[in-house]
Design a protein around this motif. Structure first.
Motif, PDB file in Angstrom:
ATOM      1  N   SER A 204      70.366  45.169  66.008  1.00  0.00           N
ATOM      2  CA  SER A 204      70.528  45.896  67.381  1.00  0.00           C
ATOM      3  C   SER A 204      69.498  46.568  67.914  1.00  0.00           C
ATOM      4  O   SER A 204      69.113  46.927  69.099  1.00  0.00           O
ATOM      5  CB  SER A 204      72.011  46.248  67.761  1.00  0.00           C
ATOM      6  N   TYR A 205      69.325  47.828  67.078  1.00  0.00           N
ATOM      7  CA  TYR A 205      68.596  48.962  67.261  1.00  0.00           C
ATOM      8  C   TYR A 205      67.020  48.631  67.472  1.00  0.00           C
ATOM      9  O   TYR A 205      66.290  48.847  68.415  1.00  0.00           O
ATOM     10  CB  TYR A 205      68.558  50.055  66.183  1.00  0.00           C
ATOM     11  N   MET A 206      66.680  47.972  66.519  1.00  0.00           N
ATOM     12  CA  MET A 206      65.136  47.361  66.355  1.00  0.00           C
ATOM     13  C   MET A 206      64.973  46.416  67.661  1.00  0.00           C
ATOM     14  O   MET A 206      64.091  46.644  68.228  1.00  0.00           O
ATOM     15  CB  MET A 206      65.042  46.710  65.175  1.00  0.00           C
ATOM     16  N   VAL A 207      65.622  45.544  68.025  1.00  0.00           N
ATOM     17  CA  VAL A 207      65.865  45.146  69.346  1.00  0.00           C
ATOM     18  C   VAL A 207      65.928  45.982  70.687  1.00  0.00           C
ATOM     19  O   VAL A 207      64.758  45.697  71.683  1.00  0.00           O
ATOM     20  CB  VAL A 207      67.081  43.836  69.488  1.00  0.00           C
ATOM     21  N   ALA A 208      66.588  46.820  70.539  1.00  0.00           N
ATOM     22  CA  ALA A 208      66.590  47.812  71.862  1.00  0.00           C
ATOM     23  C   ALA A 208      65.289  48.427  71.915  1.00  0.00           C
ATOM     24  O   ALA A 208      64.501  48.796  72.881  1.00  0.00           O
ATOM     25  CB  ALA A 208      67.704  48.592  71.628  1.00  0.00           C
ATOM     26  N   LYS A 209      64.857  48.782  70.746  1.00  0.00           N
ATOM     27  CA  LYS A 209      63.367  49.537  70.590  1.00  0.00           C
ATOM     28  C   LYS A 209      62.117  48.815  71.084  1.00  0.00           C
ATOM     29  O   LYS A 209      61.404  49.197  71.828  1.00  0.00           O
ATOM     30  CB  LYS A 209      63.148  50.265  68.921  1.00  0.00           C
ATOM     31  N   LEU A 210      62.294  47.397  70.842  1.00  0.00           N
ATOM     32  CA  LEU A 210      61.446  46.371  71.040  1.00  0.00           C
ATOM     33  C   LEU A 210      61.393  46.257  72.523  1.00  0.00           C
ATOM     34  O   LEU A 210      60.345  46.254  73.326  1.00  0.00           O
ATOM     35  CB  LEU A 210      61.546  45.183  70.686  1.00  0.00           C
ATOM     36  N   GLU A 211      62.596  46.129  73.239  1.00  0.00           N
ATOM     37  CA  GLU A 211      62.658  45.968  74.522  1.00  0.00           C
ATOM     38  C   GLU A 211      62.258  47.209  75.297  1.00  0.00           C
ATOM     39  O   GLU A 211      61.659  47.359  76.409  1.00  0.00           O
ATOM     40  CB  GLU A 211      64.139  45.495  75.044  1.00  0.00           C
ATOM     41  N   GLN A 212      62.595  48.431  74.836  1.00  0.00           N
ATOM     42  CA  GLN A 212      62.387  49.809  75.595  1.00  0.00           C
ATOM     43  C   GLN A 212      60.717  49.653  75.371  1.00  0.00           C
ATOM     44  O   GLN A 212      60.095  50.008  76.382  1.00  0.00           O
ATOM     45  CB  GLN A 212      62.877  50.799  74.741  1.00  0.00           C
ATOM     46  N   ALA A 213      60.012  49.491  74.335  1.00  0.00           N
ATOM     47  CA  ALA A 213      58.462  49.273  74.137  1.00  0.00           C
ATOM     48  C   ALA A 213      57.691  48.643  75.185  1.00  0.00           C
ATOM     49  O   ALA A 213      56.570  48.810  75.599  1.00  0.00           O
ATOM     50  CB  ALA A 213      58.298  49.439  72.745  1.00  0.00           C
ATOM     51  N   GLY A 227      61.723  43.097  57.570  1.00  0.00           N
ATOM     52  CA  GLY A 227      62.358  42.481  56.159  1.00  0.00           C
ATOM     53  C   GLY A 227      62.913  40.937  56.564  1.00  0.00           C
ATOM     54  O   GLY A 227      63.601  41.055  57.903  1.00  0.00           O
ATOM     55  N   ALA A 228      62.804  40.079  55.827  1.00  0.00           N
ATOM     56  CA  ALA A 228      63.275  38.678  56.345  1.00  0.00           C
ATOM     57  C   ALA A 228      64.583  38.526  56.460  1.00  0.00           C
ATOM     58  O   ALA A 228      65.086  37.731  57.247  1.00  0.00           O
ATOM     59  CB  ALA A 228      62.882  37.389  55.250  1.00  0.00           C
ATOM     60  N   GLY A 229      65.388  39.200  55.889  1.00  0.00           N
ATOM     61  CA  GLY A 229      66.984  39.453  56.118  1.00  0.00           C
ATOM     62  C   GLY A 229      67.374  39.642  57.550  1.00  0.00           C
ATOM     63  O   GLY A 229      68.521  39.554  58.039  1.00  0.00           O
ATOM     64  N   HIS A 230      66.676  40.334  58.437  1.00  0.00           N
ATOM     65  CA  HIS A 230      66.656  40.620  59.726  1.00  0.00           C
ATOM     66  C   HIS A 230      66.120  39.626  60.857  1.00  0.00           C
ATOM     67  O   HIS A 230      66.493  39.521  61.666  1.00  0.00           O
ATOM     68  CB  HIS A 230      65.874  41.906  60.013  1.00  0.00           C
ATOM     69  N   LEU A 231      65.380  38.799  60.069  1.00  0.00           N
ATOM     70  CA  LEU A 231      64.574  37.851  61.137  1.00  0.00           C
ATOM     71  C   LEU A 231      65.541  37.120  62.113  1.00  0.00           C
ATOM     72  O   LEU A 231      65.511  36.814  63.112  1.00  0.00           O
ATOM     73  CB  LEU A 231      63.698  36.735  60.252  1.00  0.00           C
ATOM     74  N   LYS A 232      66.597  36.329  61.367  1.00  0.00           N
ATOM     75  CA  LYS A 232      67.759  35.548  62.139  1.00  0.00           C
ATOM     76  C   LYS A 232      68.621  36.457  63.267  1.00  0.00           C
ATOM     77  O   LYS A 232      68.445  36.128  64.283  1.00  0.00           O
ATOM     78  CB  LYS A 232      68.573  34.884  61.276  1.00  0.00           C
ATOM     79  N   GLY A 233      68.858  37.600  62.770  1.00  0.00           N
ATOM     80  CA  GLY A 233      69.627  38.398  63.719  1.00  0.00           C
ATOM     81  C   GLY A 233      68.662  38.866  64.855  1.00  0.00           C
ATOM     82  O   GLY A 233      69.202  39.162  65.936  1.00  0.00           O
ATOM     83  N   LEU A 234      67.449  39.290  64.444  1.00  0.00           N
ATOM     84  CA  LEU A 234      66.347  39.916  65.617  1.00  0.00           C
ATOM     85  C   LEU A 234      66.354  38.607  66.599  1.00  0.00           C
ATOM     86  O   LEU A 234      66.393  38.940  67.730  1.00  0.00           O
ATOM     87  CB  LEU A 234      65.343  40.325  64.886  1.00  0.00           C
ATOM     88  N   ARG A 235      65.764  37.534  66.022  1.00  0.00           N
ATOM     89  CA  ARG A 235      65.587  36.441  66.799  1.00  0.00           C
ATOM     90  C   ARG A 235      66.784  36.138  67.740  1.00  0.00           C
ATOM     91  O   ARG A 235      66.499  36.043  69.116  1.00  0.00           O
ATOM     92  CB  ARG A 235      65.362  35.115  66.003  1.00  0.00           C
ATOM     93  N   GLY A 236      67.932  36.161  67.244  1.00  0.00           N
ATOM     94  CA  GLY A 236      68.927  35.824  68.334  1.00  0.00           C
ATOM     95  C   GLY A 236      69.299  36.676  69.334  1.00  0.00           C
ATOM     96  O   GLY A 236      69.710  36.640  70.476  1.00  0.00           O
ATOM     97  N   LEU A 237      69.276  37.933  68.887  1.00  0.00           N
ATOM     98  CA  LEU A 237      69.350  39.222  69.827  1.00  0.00           C
ATOM     99  C   LEU A 237      68.336  39.082  70.861  1.00  0.00           C
ATOM    100  O   LEU A 237      68.640  39.414  72.072  1.00  0.00           O
ATOM    101  CB  LEU A 237      69.473  40.587  69.178  1.00  0.00           C
ATOM    102  N   LEU A 238      67.276  38.818  70.585  1.00  0.00           N
ATOM    103  CA  LEU A 238      66.028  38.975  71.460  1.00  0.00           C
ATOM    104  C   LEU A 238      65.949  37.702  72.294  1.00  0.00           C
ATOM    105  O   LEU A 238      65.812  37.866  73.705  1.00  0.00           O
ATOM    106  CB  LEU A 238      64.675  38.893  70.684  1.00  0.00           C
TER     107      LEU A 238
END
Length: 403
Positions: A204-213, A227-238
């Protein structure tokens, strides 16, 4: 786009999230992997992107780009601010990553180093999107029940002491997570309390930083290296979007305050111990002296034992033996701080200790040989000894009063 599509057939997982104003290309990597580093360089060099986002926070970015970082460490400031445990945890995590990298002949975090270097070569903005590792570890610590905290310590200890050889094929399995998670894999898999701050919150934090940037519209095509373990979560949140990225960042950067009972219990224990002294002397001077002796010898003895295990200077051992029974009656001052302060005064680390710190902590012996690392051990082990001594002496005192 052909170059990127080609990457989907390679071993590194790749995902895209298209938005009206920006396209995110998410590359999942293993943090100790030659193929991951090669894929990062290939994609950045493709010319398809106008910004690169990486799974680092400013402090870890500095650790990768500033080889003299540890040489600048103000150890006394670390002790004074109560960050000795956090620094030791960072060193242990780094030691685990370095041990794996040494077996493969590559630098730890090589794919992040390549991303930093290649983005700079192509004059692409670099976005640091991960949460500060110190905040993550503190939120993990606060989020898990007290009995699972021993598991955290065990995971860190195992990461330092284990000498098991790991093959490159096994390293590739780290695509299921990242180096931070790998240290605690056994615990994170079975503990939702650890999974939340260690993995889910960081997504959630990395998605928020991406949206902010990307809110300004300056970046249209962003490569996200995680890290590939975050790929699924990041994709869904984005894909879903975060309506309030600033609020998300603020809430996830906050470290939960200790519960009220954690603030009250130390003072309750002090009150009970002092009450035991009063009752003991009221019954008889002999009993009072026995109770005082129990308190000083048990508390001071176990704190001194911790210092002995850390191979502290003899005067440090004597000093903490005397100080621990007194500091335990004042929760604002810790026996570990006193012990580490004496050790630091008697055995001040030299420049070489700071320069070798990162390499020395990759072995158990190095923790005791390096004066910086040993001071941290003195702090931690003397603290643990004093805490154990407080409880054991307390039980002993009230055992005498009830007999």
């Amino acid at each position: 786009m052909d170059e990127i599509a080609e990457g989907e057939a390679r071993s590194e997982p790749l995902a895209m999230v298209e938005r009206p104003d920006v396209r995110f290309t998410i590359l999942g990597t293993a943090h100790v992997s030659r193929t991951s580093a090669e894929e990062v360089e290939r994609l950045i060099s493709s010319g398809e992107f106008d910004a690169v986002a990486i799974e680092l926070d400013p402090s870890r970015h500095q650790a990768l780009t500033d080889p003299d970082r540890w040489a600048k460490l103000d150890l006394f400031k670390v002790l004074r601010e109560g960050k000795a445990g956090m620094v030791a945890a960072n060193l242990a995590l780094g030691a685990f990553q370095q041990r794996l990298a040494d077996q493969l002949g590559i630098e730890p975090g090589q794919e992040m180093r390549v991303a930093i270097r290649t983005a700079d070569d192509h004059q692409l903005p670099l976005l640091l999107i991960d949460r500060d590792i110190g905040i993550t570890l503190r939120r993990v610590y606060r989020n898990v029940p007290w009995w699972q905290r021993f598991g955290l310590l065990g995971g860190l200890l195992a990461s330092v002491l284990s000498r098991q050889e790991i093959t490159e094929a096994e390293i590739e399995k780290l695509k299921e997570g990242d180096m931070l998670e790998a240290t605690f894999t056994e615990f994170a898999e079975s503990s939702s309390a650890m999974y939340q701050p260690l993995i889910s919150e960081r997504d959630s934090y990395m998605v928020a930083k991406l949206e902010q940037a990307t809110a300004s519209g300056d970046f249209k095509r962003v490569l996200v290296v995680i890290g590939a373990g975050h790929l699924k979560g990041l994709r869904g949140l984005l894909e879903r979007g975060d309506g309030d990225p600033g609020g998300t960042i603020q809430s996830l950067d906050a470290v939960p305050a200790p519960s009220r009972w954690r603030r009250v219990v130390p003072w309750v224990i002090v009150a009970l111990i002092l009450f035991g002294f009063v009752v003991g002397f009221a019954r008889s001077p002999e009993l009072g002296v026995q109770i005082l002796a129990d308190w000083f010898f048990i508390n001071g003895g176990l704190a001194a034992l911790g210092a002995i295990i850390a191979l502290a200077h003899p005067l440090t051992i004597v000093g903490v033996f005397v100080a621990a029974p007194l500091t335990s009656l004042n929760p604002l001052i810790g026996a570990g701080f006193v012990a580490a302060g004496i050790e630091l005064w008697l055995r001040k680390p030299n420049v070489g200790d700071f320069e070798r710190l990162r390499s020395d902590v990759t072995s158990a012996r190095g923790w005791w040989r390096n004066r910086v690392a040993r001071t941290l051990l003195v702090f931690i082990l003397a603290t643990l000894g004093s805490v154990a001594g407080t409880y054991l002496a307390g039980f002993r005192i009230f055992g005498r009063l009830l007999s």
